[in-house]
Design a protein around this motif. Sequence first.
Motif, PDB file in Angstrom:
ATOM      1  N   ALA A   1       0.821  -1.224   0.000  1.00  0.00           N
ATOM      2  CA  ALA A   1       0.000   0.000   0.000  1.00  0.00           C
ATOM      3  C   ALA A   1       0.847   1.263   0.000  1.00  0.00           C
ATOM      4  N   SER A   2       2.020   1.189  -0.635  1.00  0.00           N
ATOM      5  CA  SER A   2       2.898   2.347  -0.784  1.00  0.00           C
ATOM      6  C   SER A   2       2.915   2.796  -2.239  1.00  0.00           C
ATOM      7  N   PRO A   3       3.364   4.036  -2.511  1.00  0.00           N
ATOM      8  CA  PRO A   3       3.385   4.521  -3.894  1.00  0.00           C
ATOM      9  C   PRO A   3       4.364   3.722  -4.754  1.00  0.00           C
ATOM     10  N   PRO A   4       4.113   3.619  -6.061  1.00  0.00           N
ATOM     11  CA  PRO A   4       5.053   2.950  -6.959  1.00  0.00           C
ATOM     12  C   PRO A   4       6.435   3.605  -6.913  1.00  0.00           C
ATOM     13  N   SER A   5       7.457   2.831  -7.193  1.00  0.00           N
ATOM     14  CA  SER A   5       8.837   3.322  -7.093  1.00  0.00           C
ATOM     15  C   SER A   5       9.085   4.565  -7.941  1.00  0.00           C
ATOM     16  N   LYS A   6       8.504   4.593  -9.151  1.00  0.00           N
ATOM     17  CA  LYS A   6       8.722   5.713 -10.061  1.00  0.00           C
ATOM     18  C   LYS A   6       7.585   6.724 -10.022  1.00  0.00           C
ATOM     19  N   GLY A   7       6.633   6.510  -9.125  1.00  0.00           N
ATOM     20  CA  GLY A   7       5.452   7.361  -9.097  1.00  0.00           C
ATOM     21  C   GLY A   7       4.348   6.832  -9.984  1.00  0.00           C
ATOM     22  N   TYR A   8       4.663   5.884 -10.835  1.00  0.00           N
ATOM     23  CA  TYR A   8       3.703   5.196 -11.691  1.00  0.00           C
ATOM     24  C   TYR A   8       4.161   3.749 -11.793  1.00  0.00           C
ATOM     25  N   CYS A   9       3.290   2.891 -12.324  1.00  0.00           N
ATOM     26  CA  CYS A   9       3.643   1.479 -12.461  1.00  0.00           C
ATOM     27  C   CYS A   9       3.178   0.955 -13.818  1.00  0.00           C
ATOM     28  N   GLU A  10       4.081   0.285 -14.522  1.00  0.00           N
ATOM     29  CA  GLU A  10       3.784  -0.374 -15.787  1.00  0.00           C
ATOM     30  C   GLU A  10       3.964  -1.872 -15.559  1.00  0.00           C
ATOM     31  N   ALA A  11       2.912  -2.626 -15.723  1.00  0.00           N
ATOM     32  CA  ALA A  11       2.953  -4.032 -15.322  1.00  0.00           C
ATOM     33  C   ALA A  11       2.355  -4.950 -16.374  1.00  0.00           C
ATOM     34  N   LEU A  12       2.925  -6.143 -16.465  1.00  0.00           N
ATOM     35  CA  LEU A  12       2.342  -7.250 -17.207  1.00  0.00           C
ATOM     36  C   LEU A  12       2.040  -8.352 -16.208  1.00  0.00           C
ATOM     37  N   ILE A  13       0.803  -8.844 -16.234  1.00  0.00           N
ATOM     38  CA  ILE A  13       0.358  -9.886 -15.309  1.00  0.00           C
ATOM     39  C   ILE A  13      -0.218 -11.023 -16.138  1.00  0.00           C
TER      40      ILE A  13
ATOM     41  N   LEU B   1      -1.098  -3.414 -17.730  1.00  0.00           N
ATOM     42  CA  LEU B   1      -1.717  -2.502 -16.759  1.00  0.00           C
ATOM     43  C   LEU B   1      -0.836  -1.282 -16.539  1.00  0.00           C
ATOM     44  N   TYR B   2      -1.425  -0.113 -16.720  1.00  0.00           N
ATOM     45  CA  TYR B   2      -0.719   1.142 -16.442  1.00  0.00           C
ATOM     46  C   TYR B   2      -1.413   1.851 -15.281  1.00  0.00           C
ATOM     47  N   ILE B   3      -0.656   2.090 -14.219  1.00  0.00           N
ATOM     48  CA  ILE B   3      -1.160   2.778 -13.034  1.00  0.00           C
ATOM     49  C   ILE B   3      -0.407   4.102 -12.929  1.00  0.00           C
ATOM     50  N   PRO B   4      -1.066   5.247 -13.087  1.00  0.00           N
ATOM     51  CA  PRO B   4      -0.354   6.518 -13.201  1.00  0.00           C
ATOM     52  C   PRO B   4       0.135   7.104 -11.888  1.00  0.00           C
ATOM     53  N   ALA B   5      -0.365   6.620 -10.749  1.00  0.00           N
ATOM     54  CA  ALA B   5       0.016   7.191  -9.451  1.00  0.00           C
ATOM     55  C   ALA B   5      -0.202   6.121  -8.382  1.00  0.00           C
ATOM     56  N   HIS B   6      -0.452   6.535  -7.151  1.00  0.00           N
ATOM     57  CA  HIS B   6      -0.735   5.568  -6.080  1.00  0.00           C
ATOM     58  C   HIS B   6      -1.907   4.690  -6.492  1.00  0.00           C
ATOM     59  N   VAL B   7      -1.784   3.397  -6.188  1.00  0.00           N
ATOM     60  CA  VAL B   7      -2.782   2.436  -6.653  1.00  0.00           C
ATOM     61  C   VAL B   7      -4.196   2.792  -6.192  1.00  0.00           C
ATOM     62  N   LEU B   8      -4.345   3.348  -5.001  1.00  0.00           N
ATOM     63  CA  LEU B   8      -5.669   3.655  -4.478  1.00  0.00           C
ATOM     64  C   LEU B   8      -6.319   4.853  -5.158  1.00  0.00           C
TER      65      LEU B   8
ATOM     66  N   ILE C   1       9.210 -15.311   0.365  1.00  0.00           N
ATOM     67  CA  ILE C   1       7.756 -15.401   0.240  1.00  0.00           C
ATOM     68  C   ILE C   1       7.077 -14.401   1.166  1.00  0.00           C
ATOM     69  N   VAL C   2       6.095 -13.684   0.623  1.00  0.00           N
ATOM     70  CA  VAL C   2       5.293 -12.745   1.402  1.00  0.00           C
ATOM     71  C   VAL C   2       3.924 -13.374   1.639  1.00  0.00           C
ATOM     72  N   HIS C   3       3.543 -13.467   2.894  1.00  0.00           N
ATOM     73  CA  HIS C   3       2.229 -13.969   3.270  1.00  0.00           C
ATOM     74  C   HIS C   3       1.355 -12.812   3.744  1.00  0.00           C
ATOM     75  N   ASN C   4       0.100 -12.840   3.374  1.00  0.00           N
ATOM     76  CA  ASN C   4      -0.878 -11.911   3.927  1.00  0.00           C
ATOM     77  C   ASN C   4      -0.563 -10.446   3.622  1.00  0.00           C
ATOM     78  N   SER C   5      -0.019 -10.185   2.435  1.00  0.00           N
ATOM     79  CA  SER C   5       0.175  -8.796   2.016  1.00  0.00           C
ATOM     80  C   SER C   5      -1.171  -8.095   1.947  1.00  0.00           C
ATOM     81  N   PRO C   6      -1.244  -6.826   2.362  1.00  0.00           N
ATOM     82  CA  PRO C   6      -2.529  -6.133   2.313  1.00  0.00           C
ATOM     83  C   PRO C   6      -3.008  -5.819   0.903  1.00  0.00           C
ATOM     84  N   MET C   7      -2.110  -5.881  -0.097  1.00  0.00           N
ATOM     85  CA  MET C   7      -2.484  -5.411  -1.429  1.00  0.00           C
ATOM     86  C   MET C   7      -2.121  -6.370  -2.557  1.00  0.00           C
ATOM     87  N   ALA C   8      -1.654  -7.563  -2.277  1.00  0.00           N
ATOM     88  CA  ALA C   8      -1.264  -8.480  -3.348  1.00  0.00           C
ATOM     89  C   ALA C   8      -2.487  -9.170  -3.944  1.00  0.00           C
ATOM     90  N   ALA C   9      -2.401  -9.501  -5.218  1.00  0.00           N
ATOM     91  CA  ALA C   9      -3.521 -10.131  -5.908  1.00  0.00           C
ATOM     92  C   ALA C   9      -3.718 -11.576  -5.499  1.00  0.00           C
TER      93      ALA C   9
END
Length: 247
Positions: free
Chosen positions: A75-87, A110-117, A202-210
Amino acid sequence: MDTKKDAHSETPSKRRGFLTLAAAAAATSVFDRIFGIGEAVAQTKPETGAPQRWSVRGLYTEACSCETACPCIFASPPSKGYCEALIGWTVDSGHFEGTRLDGFNVLWALYIPAHVLKGNFKLALYVDQRANTAQRAALEAIFSGKAGGPLAGLAPLISEMLPTKTAAFQFQAEGKRRRMVVSGIGELDITALKGADGGDVIVHNSPMAAVSPITIAKSTRQSYRDHGLNWESSEKSGFIAQFWYAA
């Protein structure tokens, strides 16, 4: 890492994943559904005795432009302020109202221009061209969220849903490496990180993972060119997991 181990021995997750939790913050009606108010209680695990319209399970592969590990899952901002992702999703087994979906691939760009929320996403969906008309319609319904289930919570965050396309896919899973190539569209190539004891991180129980749990990886390459969007990166964030979605 053998991502297929125990893939069918668990039940569909009822966790508040990345997409549903993010959408919940964006729209009160979605928030109500995710936390048990209304019909979406059974989106990822149908109630006892309830008919299961569809179910898909298999391997989840993601690469994005953030530094490892992507801060969006915390639940933190993307590293570059935006996120470009392939899922990518590779369906080992699945069905939609009697239509079999085994062996097909699906990709999000998926293109996310700022904080995911904050939403305002651009999303393009690609469906395996080997699927017939009924199978393509089923895969599009599930992975666009139109069929309900855990991906349905994405809708309030999307400002532009780009036209769905079919494409030729290649998917490889070798040891800790995952590679998905979508012909003429893009590629993601990632390898799971080695932890201090030689095992996976391994990350368990992340608040924002798919999906959860999720294995941290790093990309060798992520590239995409379509719909007027163009990006390429390497040595950035990646994730590997099993998924099981049902409604």
